[in-house]
Design a protein around this motif. Sequence first.
Motif, mmCIF file in Angstrom:
data_model
loop_
_atom_site.group_PDB
_atom_site.id
_atom_site.type_symbol
_atom_site.label_atom_id
_atom_site.label_comp_id
_atom_site.label_asym_id
_atom_site.label_seq_id
_atom_site.Cartn_x
_atom_site.Cartn_y
_atom_site.Cartn_z
ATOM 1 N N LEU A 112 -3.938 0.745 -9.798
ATOM 2 C CA LEU A 112 -3.541 0.973 -8.412
ATOM 3 C C LEU A 112 -4.578 1.808 -7.671
ATOM 4 O O LEU A 112 -4.921 1.518 -6.521
ATOM 5 N N LEU B 125 -5.284 -7.794 -6.848
ATOM 6 C CA LEU B 125 -5.218 -6.726 -7.854
ATOM 7 C C LEU B 125 -6.121 -7.016 -9.046
ATOM 8 O O LEU B 125 -6.310 -6.141 -9.902
ATOM 9 N N SER C 217 -7.766 -0.469 -7.231
ATOM 10 C CA SER C 217 -7.568 -1.649 -6.384
ATOM 11 C C SER C 217 -7.348 -1.283 -4.926
ATOM 12 O O SER C 217 -7.940 -1.887 -4.027
ATOM 13 N N PHE C 218 -6.482 -0.297 -4.676
ATOM 14 C CA PHE C 218 -6.139 -0.006 -3.288
ATOM 15 C C PHE C 218 -7.208 0.808 -2.579
ATOM 16 O O PHE C 218 -7.232 0.857 -1.345
ATOM 17 N N LEU D 180 -9.435 -2.197 -1.214
ATOM 18 C CA LEU D 180 -8.666 -3.335 -0.723
ATOM 19 C C LEU D 180 -8.806 -3.443 0.793
ATOM 20 O O LEU D 180 -8.457 -2.523 1.532
ATOM 21 N N ALA E 218 2.197 1.737 -3.514
ATOM 22 C CA ALA E 218 1.125 2.231 -4.378
ATOM 23 C C ALA E 218 0.851 3.710 -4.103
ATOM 24 O O ALA E 218 0.642 4.499 -5.025
ATOM 25 N N ARG E 219 0.860 4.096 -2.828
ATOM 26 C CA ARG E 219 0.618 5.505 -2.475
ATOM 27 C C ARG E 219 1.686 6.403 -3.090
ATOM 28 O O ARG E 219 1.387 7.471 -3.622
ATOM 29 N N GLN F 30 0.823 -1.208 0.000
ATOM 30 C CA GLN F 30 0.000 0.000 0.000
ATOM 31 C C GLN F 30 0.856 1.257 0.000
ATOM 32 O O GLN F 30 0.533 2.245 -0.669
#
Length: 889
Positions: free
Chosen positions: A861, A881, A864-865, A868, A798-799, A795
């Motif tokens: 991304l 994902l 999905s996140f 999630l 991704a951030r 995470q």
Amino acid sequence: MTAEERRLQEARAGVPWRTWGPYLSERQWGTVREDYSDSGDAWSYFSHDQARSRAYRWGEDGLAGISDDKQRLCLALALWNERDPILKERLFGLTNSEGNHGEDVKEYYFYLDNLPTHSYQRWLYKYPQAEFPYNDLVAVNGARTRDEFEYELADTGIFDDGHYFDVEVEHAKAGPEDIVCRVTVHNRSARAATLHVLPTLWFRNTWSWGDDEPKPLITRVDSADPVVRAEHGVLGAFYLHAEPGAELLFCDNESSPAPFPKNGIGDHLMLGAATVNPEGKGTKAAAHVRLQVPGGGQASVLVRLTREGPDQLAAPFDGAAELIALRRTEADEFYDAITPPDVGADAKAVMRQALAGMLWSKQVYYFDVDTWLRERRVHPLRAPVRRGTRNESWFHMFNHDIVSMPDKWEYPWYAAWDLAFHCVPLAMVDPDFAKGQIELMLSQEYLHPTGQMPAYEWNFGDVNPPVHAFATLFLQNLQAGLGEVDLPFLRKCFSKLLLNFTWWVNRKDPSGRNVFEGGFLGLDNIGVFDRSATLPTGGQLEQADGTAWMAMFSQNMLELALALLDEDPSYEEFVHKFVERFFWIAAATDPVGDNPDELWDEEDGFFYDVLRLPDGTGRRIKVRSLVGLLPLCATAVIEADVIERYPEVAERVGDFLRRNKDLLVNIADPFVPGVRGRRLLSLVNEDKLRRILARMLDEERFLGPHGIRSISRWHLDDPYTISIDGVEHQVRYEPAESTSAMFGGNSNWRGPVWFPVNLLLIKALISHYRYYGNDLKVECPTGSGTMMNLLEVAQELARRLVGIFLPDADGRRPVYGGNRLFQEDPHWQDLVLFYEYFHGDNGAGLGASHQTGWTGLVATLIQSFADLDAEAVLQDTHWPLARPYRRET
């Protein structure tokens, strides 16, 4: 269900909603397809200067261009500001030798919106009101070195004081073959300005090449309003309706010195030349409108392309504004439905523009290599036989399809491994198209008879990483999450991927020890040597990344075989085949005992390439790069219920593993169950995982503010150097553009952040989390004292990646670095470009500016996140994902 989803269902049933779309290239000149030179210098053989007056052989280009799905008939925009020396019909940029960092488009244009059926799409172009500085851009860039920044259009000052037009082009479909196009011109200057707008319709030239192809015709229609009829032997008849007052101009899409050549409309408009056909016919026609746009104001032009002539469509623009507004609203509904509610407004806009860019980047790619080789008289099977020409062994190829491009200007040709990653975000909006792209690359018209995947047109025989099984598996997981399984697709892909796997085993493991080569493998200049060239030492390069890719390929094939085993017991043999192959590869990466010439370096806790010298001795190439991180990506999790459902398979696999247990002591133990009884297939055990992650998550090494760097920042002060026969070869951390000319010099894998490998690392972290759960935590960033489980690390990565495109605390987007226009001007600051790669230290966009292709992964991304849930990740049996998201409507 949204209106667009209904159209997608209709398209699946055969309604031709996708027949027309944004399928023109943005640069056809300077491509291999158009190169008929003896030298193979495609950039020089067909230049931008020649493009306006010379017919193309294999395709067409244009501004905001659309065409049918075989690119027979094309519609695009031409512009003139009464200052430029040429009509603006295509985007300008520098060739590879003209740019100080390789080829580069020198224009500003943006993909603002698009739908999978292209029922609505929107595009924006920034057109200067002063004379376009063609010569200045060439001269200044040519004088700069590789150590200097590129000289961009904004650097010339041409946009200062707002002296430019925002030209917005919208297409809205009233039906599958009925398209309204609105061109809206916004004058950003305080003073009035003139702009000539010429929506242009033409046929791709298919008749000038000696094939006895009948010549189509565009003619003026006898009507009260401006209308032309385009008649084609296969396509049939289409009509282009223009608004009253538009002047119809005709010429032929043929090279000069034809009577009314390809550049006839431009020469007539600017020079008053008699180069348009007074009889109102040809193979190219424009509806010319001269707009006087008030300062700060706007004006628009409408055209409509349809099957209906003026007899059936007396008022073609009645309801046009309402149609465009409706389709735009439908686009809003479609994207709202795939955007989780927790996604903020800025991230939502980035996600939508990323997906719009993916859809705008479709292109009809036409290349009959057999014919091309014949025409160049270099066909290897036909006299006179001349060896050594580009792509001579690929004469089987006949490509004439809509293909997702990396960048329709900088890379207007498919690249095999790019395309596999394109399918991940494309599946968010159009899984059928994504599946079709995988099937194309595996079809007999693309895949070499030996099983090799074509790389790209500059050299189809180059080797890209084998990631199409990963993409196939991603799509399979996505469909499984919807409760669907497309067995014909899986079977077809599996059989062709098996050919490709066999090619790799037979061609890229010369020693037969399960340690693989591959050449540059898409990572251009990452090595201290050109990894696709003959090594200066002789011998071979045993590649940590090549071996990791094959371990991952084995795992992907194993998981596909397991998916098919549910329906067909004959796939049991493939399960065994790929289990065994993975473990043989795993054993080869770190053989039992202390081996100073293996890929794993126990002292450093890292994987390296090994230079295998002619005398058989080996030497590690100790560059700390993605090459050493990629083994993390060779990770698969086997659910406990698979073992329960197939006890005989499990027993046979267990027998194999027990016989070879002594060889597997250095990798994750497949006998030890993890969370929910899962088993882990990974090249790294927990100790190796922790050691590699300690480097990867160190902000002084791999972990940048905006993702994982391609080379450790440690090499900034400690470059890797090797001396061969008195010649020093060196790799130093370079966070921005490349200072090396290796592979054209327009890409850099020696420091910047690249999205595709970051995505694979995120996927690997999540896979390990699904096995280890919350019991395994690491320090992130290294040295910070903050402990995270592996999902939290994923995470955080991704951030950082998504943050490249989002305004920071000061309202500035890292992607635009110090560019004042993009950071401060309200007409620029919300327009997002998706670059090829990103500065390793500050996130600024670098390389190709419209490579939405794999950088479009940012949309995956974001979606999905935002959706999630940690517990769901542990409970779910599918790839997190690849979990489909659709909001209830």
